[in-house]
Design a protein around this motif. Structure first.
Motif, short mmCIF file in Angstrom:
data_model
loop_
_atom_site.label_atom_id
_atom_site.label_comp_id
_atom_site.label_asym_id
_atom_site.label_seq_id
_atom_site.Cartn_x
_atom_site.Cartn_y
_atom_site.Cartn_z
N MET A 162 28.12 1.01 -1.17
CA MET A 162 28.04 0.23 -1.83
C MET A 162 26.77 0.84 -2.61
SD MET A 162 28.45 -3.42 -4.57
CE MET A 162 27.44 -4.11 -3.37
N GLU A 163 26.70 1.15 -3.93
CA GLU A 163 25.24 1.73 -4.10
C GLU A 163 23.96 0.84 -4.56
OE1 GLU A 163 24.16 4.39 -2.95
OE2 GLU A 163 25.82 4.87 -2.27
N VAL A 164 23.06 0.03 -4.62
CA VAL A 164 22.68 -0.95 -5.27
C VAL A 164 21.20 -0.71 -4.98
CG1 VAL A 164 21.44 -3.18 -4.35
CG2 VAL A 164 23.69 -2.93 -3.46
N GLU A 165 20.74 -0.43 -6.49
CA GLU A 165 19.90 -0.10 -7.55
C GLU A 165 18.40 -1.42 -7.54
OE1 GLU A 165 20.69 2.65 -10.78
OE2 GLU A 165 21.28 3.68 -9.09
N LYS A 218 0.74 -1.35 0.30
CA LYS A 218 -0.04 0.19 0.25
C LYS A 218 0.36 1.43 0.07
CE LYS A 218 -3.61 -1.92 2.30
NZ LYS A 218 -4.85 -2.14 3.35
N LEU A 219 2.08 1.36 0.39
CA LEU A 219 2.97 2.19 0.71
C LEU A 219 4.18 2.63 -1.10
CD1 LEU A 219 3.87 2.37 4.28
CD2 LEU A 219 2.06 3.86 2.85
N LEU A 220 4.38 1.42 -0.82
CA LEU A 220 5.21 0.95 -2.32
C LEU A 220 4.72 2.54 -4.01
CD1 LEU A 220 8.16 -0.27 -3.03
CD2 LEU A 220 6.44 -2.28 -4.50
N LYS A 221 6.16 3.26 -4.36
CA LYS A 221 5.85 3.84 -5.23
C LYS A 221 7.66 4.21 -5.83
CE LYS A 221 7.21 7.59 -2.03
NZ LYS A 221 7.08 8.99 -1.58
N GLY A 222 7.01 4.73 -6.89
CA GLY A 222 7.87 5.27 -7.78
C GLY A 222 8.10 4.17 -8.99
N ASN A 223 9.41 4.38 -9.65
CA ASN A 223 9.77 3.30 -10.25
C ASN A 223 11.52 2.78 -10.87
OD1 ASN A 223 11.07 5.38 -11.41
ND2 ASN A 223 9.99 5.84 -12.91
N GLN A 224 11.91 2.80 -8.95
CA GLN A 224 12.97 2.74 -8.99
C GLN A 224 13.30 2.47 -7.31
OE1 GLN A 224 17.16 4.73 -10.05
NE2 GLN A 224 17.71 2.78 -11.62
N ALA A 225 13.91 1.76 -7.15
CA ALA A 225 14.39 1.67 -5.45
C ALA A 225 16.31 1.67 -5.33
CB ALA A 225 14.50 0.63 -4.91
#
Length: 805
Positions: free
Chosen positions: A467-470, A443-450
Motif C-alpha cells: 500500500m502506498e502511503v503519503e 537537518k536532512l528533511l526536504k521536499g513537500n511530500q513524503a
C-alpha cells in the motif's frame, strides 16, 4: 507285393488328377462370371472357354474344392459375354445350350433380347415358370414403437409371390444399420415355399437386454432366394430405451449465484451447489450421498433427499475450502450415491479449477491509514510521525509470522524508517491495528511530500499486499525564524550606502579623472574590485559605456563581467565623467532566494559621459543616464542578545532596472530610519501584550526546562508565511530567551541528543479572526510527544499592522 503297391499309387494319381481338373474348371467359371459382373467381357470369354474345355455341361450343382455343391453355367455366361460384345449368333448358340442343359431365367432373358419371340425348341409345357416374390410393405406390422431394455419387438412381414413359378426356400435376412449395445437378433428367418399368386407371413423378432441405451435402432430386411439373390428389401426402425433403473450422474458444481465455480486458495467457498440428476427411468430410494474433497470427507449441507425421481435434478449444498499452500491447479470432489440395498451404487469425480485470490486475502485496509504525531496533518521538523494501519485476514484460516516493512519511495534522508515489524498471529476473518513510528532528522528533511510503501510479507519474504502511503511535509521557509527587522535592515542599508559611496562610486570616479596617472587609476580599479566584489564571484555589470545603437546592432553585449567592464572602461576612455545619486538611492527589504541566501536590491541613478578612443567606435561621444539595480549580498549572524546583524557586504551584480514602479516596494535610507522607529514602538506594545503569555509558558514548564525547540507558527490554512505571524514569533523568542531558558530553532533539533525534562517542543498555531490574531501554543514532551500544556491568546491586529486585513 511290389505289384500291388504300384497299382495303388497309380490309382491315387488318377484320382488326384481328376480332382485338380475339377477344381480348375470351376475356378475358371467363377473368374469368368465375376468378370461379367465387372463388364470385362473379353477377359471373361477366355476364362469361360477354358472352363468349357474341361466340362461343357451347365448344372445347378457341381463338386468344388470346398466340398459344397456350386452352380456351374459356363455356356450361359459365355453367351451373355458374346451378346454384350455384339456377337449375337455365338451368344444364341451358347445360351440355348445352357437352356437345354439346365433352364434358367437368366438364359431365357438374354435369348429374348436376341429374339423377342424366342421359344424353347422343346414343349412349352416344359418351360419353368419364374417366381416374383416381394414384401407387402404396406401391410408390415410391428408390435411396438419403443422397446425398453429386456423387452423384444416383433415385425410381421407379409411376403407375396406375384410370379407363376414357386418361390422355394426363401428367407428374410436381418441386416443391422444403426444399433447400440443391448440388442440381439437371429441373422435370418425362413419364409418357406410360396406358390405363385400366394402369400405368407414372415415373423422377425428383435430382442434386447439390460445394456440397452436410449436411442434409435434401424435394420434392413432383405428377401432372398435360395441362391442368395435379393428380390426385395424394406427398412424398419424403432426407439430404444434403457431399462427402467435409476442412473445418477453428477451434472456439475456451480457457485451460489449459479455461475462457474472457481475456488480461491485460503478462502472457504460457501453455498456451493452440487447438481445430481437421475438420468434413468427408475426411482432412487433413500440414497446415501458421500462426498470427499481432495481425499478429505466433507459433510453435505441441507436436508438429505429421501428419493430421486426419474429425470429429477437435486441440489446438494456444500462448503469447499482450499488451504493457501495448495499447489495443484485443480481440486477433486468425489461423489458416491448408494441405495440401501446396494443394488445401485454410483461413483463420479469432478474437478474444479483453483486459483490464487484475485484480491489478497490478508491485506491492508486501504481506508484505515491514520497519521499521528503531525501538525495539522503535516510532517514538520519537530514531528514525531506515527502511521497507524489495519491488517485484515479475510481467509478462513489463521495466519501468523506476518511482517510489515516500510520502504521510502523515493528515499528522503530526513526520515529514519524502521526496517520491519513482526505482527502477532491473526485469526481468520479478523482485523488488527498496528503502527510504525518514524523519526524525523530535521537537518536532512526536504521536499513537500513524503511517500512510503507498506509491504505485508510472510516469513519467506513473499509479498502478500502493499500500500502506498503519503504525507505532506511542511518546512519553514529559509530564514523563517530570522525574519529581518526594520532595525537590522536599516543597519544594512547604512553599510550598503557607505560601500557604494565610499568604495564603488569613489574608485570608479577617480579611474576616469584626467589628473590621475595611469598607475593611480590602476590602483583605484584594484581597490574597487577588492572592496566591492567577493573573491571568486562572477559579477555582471550592465554595458553603459557603449552607445545604445551599437548594443542594439549586436556588436557589443548588453553586459560585461566586472573585470572586462573595468578594463574596457580604462582602455576605451582615457578620461570620463560618472556620477551616482547615492543619496537618493532606494533600498528593498531584505530578501531571500530559494536556498535561503539573503540579498537586497538597491536602485541608483547613474550618469556616464565620455569620448571613445576605441578602434571600434573612435571619437564617439557616449552619454548614458540609467537607473541601475544593484544586487547586494551579505552574511547574517546572530548576536548574543538574540538579535541579528550583517557583515561581508558585496555587490553581486549591476543591471539596468526594469521599467516598473519601484517606489512602492523600496525605501530611502531616511524612510528605513522612520520604519525602525515605528517598529521599536510596536515591539514595546507587542512585548507588553505577550508578557502575560510568556509568564504563563514559564509556569507550565518544569523548573528543569532549559530549551524550547520550535518551528514557524502554522496558520489554520496550513501556511506559515504570514509576516505578522513571524513578527509575533520573533517577539516571543526575544521575550522567552534568557540565561535559564533558551529558544532553539527546529533546524537544530536532534532527537537523539534531547535530554528528558530539559528539552521541550513548542508548536504555534494562529488564525486571523475579526477580534484579532488568535494564537495557540502547545508544549509537548519531546519523548512521548504528549501535550504538556496548551495556551491561547488574542493579539490586537493594530499591533501587527493588519487592522484592515
Amino acid at each position: 507285393m511290389k505289384k500291388y503297391s504300384l497299382l495303388i499309387i497309380c490309382l491315387f494319381a488318377w484320382l488326384f488328377s481328376r480332382e485338380v481338373k475339377a477344381q480348375k474348371f470351376v475356378d475358371f467359371y467363377k473368374a469368368g462370371a465375376r468378370l461379367n459382373q465387372e463388364q470385362k467381357w473379353a477377359q471373361s470369354v477366355e476364362y469361360l472357354d477354358a472352363a468349357l474345355k474341361v466340362s461343357n455341361t451347365d448344372t445347378k450343382a457341381i463338386a468344388s474344392r470346398t466340398g459344397r455343391p456350386s452352380e456351374y453355367f459356363p455356356n450361359r455366361e459365355l453367351g451373355v459375354a458374346y451378346f454384350m460384345q455384339g456377337k449375337k449368333d455365338e451368344a444364341k448358340r451358347y445360351l440355348e445350350k445352357s437352356f437345354l442343359d439346365e433352364p434358367t431365367e437368366r438364359a431365357v432373358e438374354y435369348l429374348r433380347k436376341i429374339e423377342p419371340n424366342w421359344q424353347d425348341p422343346r414343349s412349352l409345357a416344359d418351360i419353368p415358370k419364374p417366381p416374383k416374390p416381394l414384401f407387402e410393405k404396406e401391410r408390415l406390422e410391428k408390435s411396438t414403437e419403443s422397446v425398453e431394455g429386456g423387452q423384444s419387438i416383433t415385425f410381421k412381414v407379409p411376403v407375396r409371390n406375384d410370379g407363376e413359378g414357386r418361390f422355394e426356400k426363401g428367407l428374410v435376412r436381418i441386416v443391422p444399420q444403426a444399433i447400440g449395445k443391448g440388442i440381439e437378433f437371429d441373422p435370418t428367418v425362413l419364409v418357406g415355399d410360396v406358390r405363385g399368386g400366394s402369400n405368407r407371413i414372415a415373423q422377425v423378432t428383435i430382442r434386447t437386454n439390460g445394456q440397452l441405451v436410449d436411442g434409435k435402432a434401424s435394420f434392413l430386411l432383405k428377401l432372398e432366394g435360395e441362391s442368395g439373390n435379393v428380390w426385395d428389401e424394406v427398412p424398419v426402425t424403432f426407439k430404444t430405451q434403457s431399462p427402467p433403473v435409476p442412473l445418477v450422474k453428477a451434472v456439475g458444481l456451480v457457485a451460489s449465484n449459479n455461475g462457474p465455480l472457481i475456488l480461491e486458495k485460503g478462502r472457504r467457498t460457501k453455498a456451493v451447489k452440487l447438481l445430481l440428476k437421475n438420468e434413468g427411468r427408475g426411482m432412487f430410494n433413500k440414497p446415501t450421498i458421500t462426498l470427499t474433497f481432495n481425499d478429505q470427507s466433507i459433510t453435505p449441507g441441507g436436508t438429505a433427499p429421501t428419493t430421486i425421481l426419474a429425470g429429477e435434478t437435486i441440489i446438494i449444498p456444500c462448503e469447499l475450502f482450499i488451504p493457501s499452500n495448495f499447489a495443484a491447479a485443480t481440486a477433486t470432489i468425489t461423489v458416491n450415491v448408494k441405495e440401501p440395498s446396494g443394488l445401485y451404487n454410483f461413483n463420479e469425480k469432478l474437478t474444479v479449477p483453483v486459483q490464487e485470490p484475485l484480491m489478497p486475502l490478508v491485506h491492508f485496509a486501504k481506508d484505515g491509514i491514520k497519521w499521528e504525531g503531525t501538525r495539522e496533518g503535516f510532517i514538520t521538523l519537530l514531528s514525531q510521525p506515527t502511521v497507524k494501519y489495519n491488517i485484515i485476514n479475510e481467509s478462513d484460516e489463521p495466519v501468523k509470522d506476518l511482517i510489515v516493512r516500510m520502504v521510502q519511495t523515493p528515499v528522503n534522508p530526513g526520515f529514519s524508517v524502521p526496517g520491519s515489524k513482526k505482527i502477532a498471529a491473526l485469526e481468520s476473518n479478523k482485523a488488527a491495528e498496528d503502527e510504525l513510528k518514524l523519526s524525523v532528522l530535521p537537518k536532512l528533511l526536504k521536499g513537500n511530500q513524503a511517500k512510503f510503501t507498506l509491504r505485508l510479507e510472510n516469513v519467506q519474504g513473499k509479498l502478500l499486499d502493499k500500500m502506498e502511503v503519503e504525507a505532506d511535509i511542511l518546512l519553514p521557509p529559509k530564514q523563517a525564524f530570522n525574519q529581518p527587522t526594520a532595525e537590522e535592515t536599516h543597519k544594512l542599508v547604512d553599510k550598503i550606502q557607505e560601500l557604494l559611496d565610499n568604495q564603488f562610486a569613489f574608485n570608479l570616479r577617480y579611474m576616469g579623472d584626467s589628473l590621475e596617472t595611469n598607475e593611480a587609476k590602476s590602483n583605484y580599479q584594484q581597490e574597487l574590485v577588492r572592496t566591492c566584489f567577493k573573491k571568486g564571484d562572477k559579477v555582471s555589470i550592465s554595458n553603459d559605456i557603449v552607445t545604445v545603437e551599437l548594443i542594439k546592432s549586436g556588436k557589443f553585449p548588453e553586459a560585461f563581467e566586472a573585470e572586462s567592464y573595468l578594463n574596457n572602461l580604462s582602455l576605451w576612455f582615457g578620461n570620463y565623467h560618472v556620477d551616482f545619486a547615492i543619496d537618493k538611492a532606494r533600498f528593498s527589504p531584505m530578501l531571500f532566494n530559494e536556498k535561503g541566501t539573503p540579498y537586497l536590491d538597491v536602485y541608483v541613478k547613474k550618469n556616464f559621459r565620455g569620448k571613445s578612443r576605441s578602434k571600434d567606435f573612435p571619437g564617439v561621444e557616449v552619454t548614458q543616464d540609467n537607473l541601475l539595480q544593484f544586487k547586494m549580498v551579505f552574511d547574517r549572524y546572530k548576536l548574543p542578545n538574540g538579535k541579528w546583524d550583517t557583515k561581508q557586504v558585496f555587490i553581486k551584480g549591476i543591471e539596468k532596472a526594469p521599467s516598473v514602479e519601484i517606489a512602492a516596494m523600496t525605501f530611502t535610507n531616511e524612510e528605513w530610519e522612520v520604519k525602525e522607529a515605528a517598529e521599536r514602538n510596536d515591539i514595546l506594545s507587542l512585548s507588553s501584550t505577550l508578557n502575560g503569555l510568556v509568564e504563563t509558558i514559564k509556569t507550565k514548564l518544569p523548573t528543569t526546562a532549559k530549551r524550547l525547540f520550535a518551528e514557524p507558527f502554522i496558520g489554520k490554512n496550513g501556511k506559515n508565511v504570514d509576516v505578522f505571524a513571524y513578527k509575533v514569533q520573533n517577539q516571543l523568542v526575544a521575550s522567552l530567551n534568557s540565561k535559564k531558558l533558551k529558544w532553539v530553532n527546529a533546524e537544530e533539533w536532534d532527537p537523539v541528543k534531547a535530554i528528558p525534562n530539559e528539552d521541550f517542543i513548542m508548536e504555534g498555531g494562529y488564525e486571523l479572526q475579526s477580534t484579532g490574531l488568535k494564537l495557540t501554543l502547545t508544549l509537548r514532551n519531546f519523548r512521548t510527544y504528549e501535550a504538556v500544556a496548551q495556551l491561547d491568546a488574542i493579539i490586537n491586529p493594530e499591533l501587527l499592522d493588519i487592522a484592515n486585513k
